[in-house]
Each structure stands twice: as C-alpha cells, then as structure tokens.
Design a protein around this motif. Structure first.
Motif, PDB file in Angstrom:
ATOM      1  N   THR A 143       0.923   5.113  -1.143  1.00 15.62           N
ATOM      2  CA  THR A 143       0.373   6.190  -1.970  1.00 15.62           C
ATOM      3  C   THR A 143      -0.715   5.718  -2.921  1.00 15.62           C
ATOM      4  O   THR A 143      -1.495   6.536  -3.398  1.00 15.62           O
ATOM      5  CB  THR A 143       1.495   6.883  -2.771  1.00 15.62           C
ATOM      6  OG1 THR A 143       2.225   5.889  -3.508  1.00 15.62           O
ATOM      7  CG2 THR A 143       2.437   7.637  -1.844  1.00 15.62           C
ATOM      8  N   ALA A 156       1.228   0.297  -4.882  1.00 13.25           N
ATOM      9  CA  ALA A 156       2.303   0.289  -3.877  1.00 13.25           C
ATOM     10  C   ALA A 156       1.956  -0.672  -2.737  1.00 13.25           C
ATOM     11  O   ALA A 156       2.829  -1.401  -2.252  1.00 13.25           O
ATOM     12  CB  ALA A 156       2.536   1.698  -3.340  1.00 13.25           C
ATOM     13  N   ASP A 171       5.268   3.675   1.385  1.00 17.70           N
ATOM     14  CA  ASP A 171       5.735   2.887   0.229  1.00 17.70           C
ATOM     15  C   ASP A 171       7.026   2.140   0.517  1.00 17.70           C
ATOM     16  O   ASP A 171       7.980   2.168  -0.262  1.00 17.70           O
ATOM     17  CB  ASP A 171       5.898   3.780  -1.006  1.00 17.70           C
ATOM     18  CG  ASP A 171       4.580   4.319  -1.541  1.00 17.70           C
ATOM     19  OD1 ASP A 171       3.516   3.798  -1.143  1.00 17.70           O
ATOM     20  OD2 ASP A 171       4.604   5.256  -2.352  1.00 17.70           O
ATOM     21  N   ASP A 174       8.991  -0.096  -2.016  1.00 16.45           N
ATOM     22  CA  ASP A 174       9.549   0.538  -3.205  1.00 16.45           C
ATOM     23  C   ASP A 174      10.966   1.009  -2.917  1.00 16.45           C
ATOM     24  O   ASP A 174      11.175   1.939  -2.135  1.00 16.45           O
ATOM     25  CB  ASP A 174       8.682   1.714  -3.646  1.00 16.45           C
ATOM     26  CG  ASP A 174       7.291   1.275  -4.081  1.00 16.45           C
ATOM     27  OD1 ASP A 174       7.081   0.057  -4.259  1.00 16.45           O
ATOM     28  OD2 ASP A 174       6.423   2.143  -4.244  1.00 16.45           O
ATOM     29  N   ASP A 179      13.171   2.733  -4.517  1.00 15.87           N
ATOM     30  CA  ASP A 179      13.520   4.120  -4.816  1.00 15.87           C
ATOM     31  C   ASP A 179      12.490   5.131  -4.335  1.00 15.87           C
ATOM     32  O   ASP A 179      12.784   6.305  -4.246  1.00 15.87           O
ATOM     33  CB  ASP A 179      13.720   4.302  -6.328  1.00 15.87           C
ATOM     34  CG  ASP A 179      14.920   3.535  -6.835  1.00 15.87           C
ATOM     35  OD1 ASP A 179      15.884   3.355  -6.072  1.00 15.87           O
ATOM     36  OD2 ASP A 179      14.890   3.104  -8.010  1.00 15.87           O
ATOM     37  N   GLY A 180      11.281   4.693  -4.036  1.00 13.03           N
ATOM     38  CA  GLY A 180      10.226   5.639  -3.700  1.00 13.03           C
ATOM     39  C   GLY A 180       9.790   5.642  -2.256  1.00 13.03           C
ATOM     40  O   GLY A 180       8.929   6.413  -1.867  1.00 13.03           O
ATOM     41  N   GLY A 181      10.373   4.782  -1.431  1.00 12.74           N
ATOM     42  CA  GLY A 181       9.971   4.707  -0.032  1.00 12.74           C
ATOM     43  C   GLY A 181      10.425   5.929   0.757  1.00 12.74           C
ATOM     44  O   GLY A 181      11.446   6.545   0.442  1.00 12.74           O
ATOM     45  N   MET A 182       9.628   6.304   1.738  1.00 14.20           N
ATOM     46  CA  MET A 182       9.937   7.468   2.569  1.00 14.20           C
ATOM     47  C   MET A 182       9.640   7.141   4.021  1.00 14.20           C
ATOM     48  O   MET A 182       8.648   6.488   4.319  1.00 14.20           O
ATOM     49  CB  MET A 182       9.079   8.662   2.153  1.00 14.20           C
ATOM     50  CG  MET A 182       9.270   9.104   0.725  1.00 14.20           C
ATOM     51  SD  MET A 182       8.001  10.273   0.207  1.00 14.20           S
ATOM     52  CE  MET A 182       6.678   9.149  -0.237  1.00 14.20           C
TER      53      MET A 182
END
Length: 97
Positions: free
Chosen positions: A26, A30, A72, A75, A77-80
């Motif tokens: 993003t 990142a 990401d 990361d 907590d932020g990975g998708m």
C-alpha cells in the motif's frame, strides 16, 4: 494504488498453497518492511505503481495457473490475501473451492 515490486523481468511473486501470490504494497513503508523481513533492505527495490483492480482484472488473467494478490504481507496485522476466486478475479481464471 498499489506498489508491486519487480523481479526477474516481471512482478515479484511467491508460491503458497498451490497458488502463485503477486506481492503488492500500500505504500513504500510497507514495501520497506517486506524488504527488511527478507533481509534485503540494503538494496534498491524497483516497483510498478498499479491499481489493485488492474492487477486483479488484467494481470492475474495473463498468468498461468491460480494467481492471487498478497498485500502488505510483512505486516502482521495489516496483511491481506485476495485469492483467485470469483468476485475477486475474473470468473474465467477463478478457482473453485
């Protein structure tokens, strides 16, 4: 807009669970965390700035085999993950689960 790192003349990707995952980020921070996690923070990373929809609708169908998009991934907590299923990628290249 996503940042997709380049490697070996194309987009950087990895294999996991029988799926090719295109790496995308993003922002540059990142991508830097990903580079650091891979032990490659000391080198320059070339990347392509691309819309996520373009990755899913144009790039994924141009590749062979099941392909998803990992955003990401360094990361915690932020990975998708956007798997190659209907509703995310074009139906013609979606896998059934």
């Amino acid at each position: 807009m996503l940042l997709a790192p380049l490697a070996d003349g194309g987009l950087m990707s990895g294999q996991w669970g029988g799926v090719r995952w295109i790496y995308a980020f993003t922002d540059e921070a990142a991508l830097a965390r990903f580079a650091h996690a891979r032990g490659a923070a000391d080198r320059e990373w070339d990347y392509l700035a691309i819309l996520g929809a373009r990755l899913a609708d144009a790039v994924v169908p141009s590749l062979e085999g099941p392909t998803g998009i990992a955003v990401d991934v360094a990361d915690e907590d932020g990975g998708m993950l956007f798997p190659p299923v209907a509703g995310i990628v074009p139906d013609a290249v979606a896998v059934t689960v």
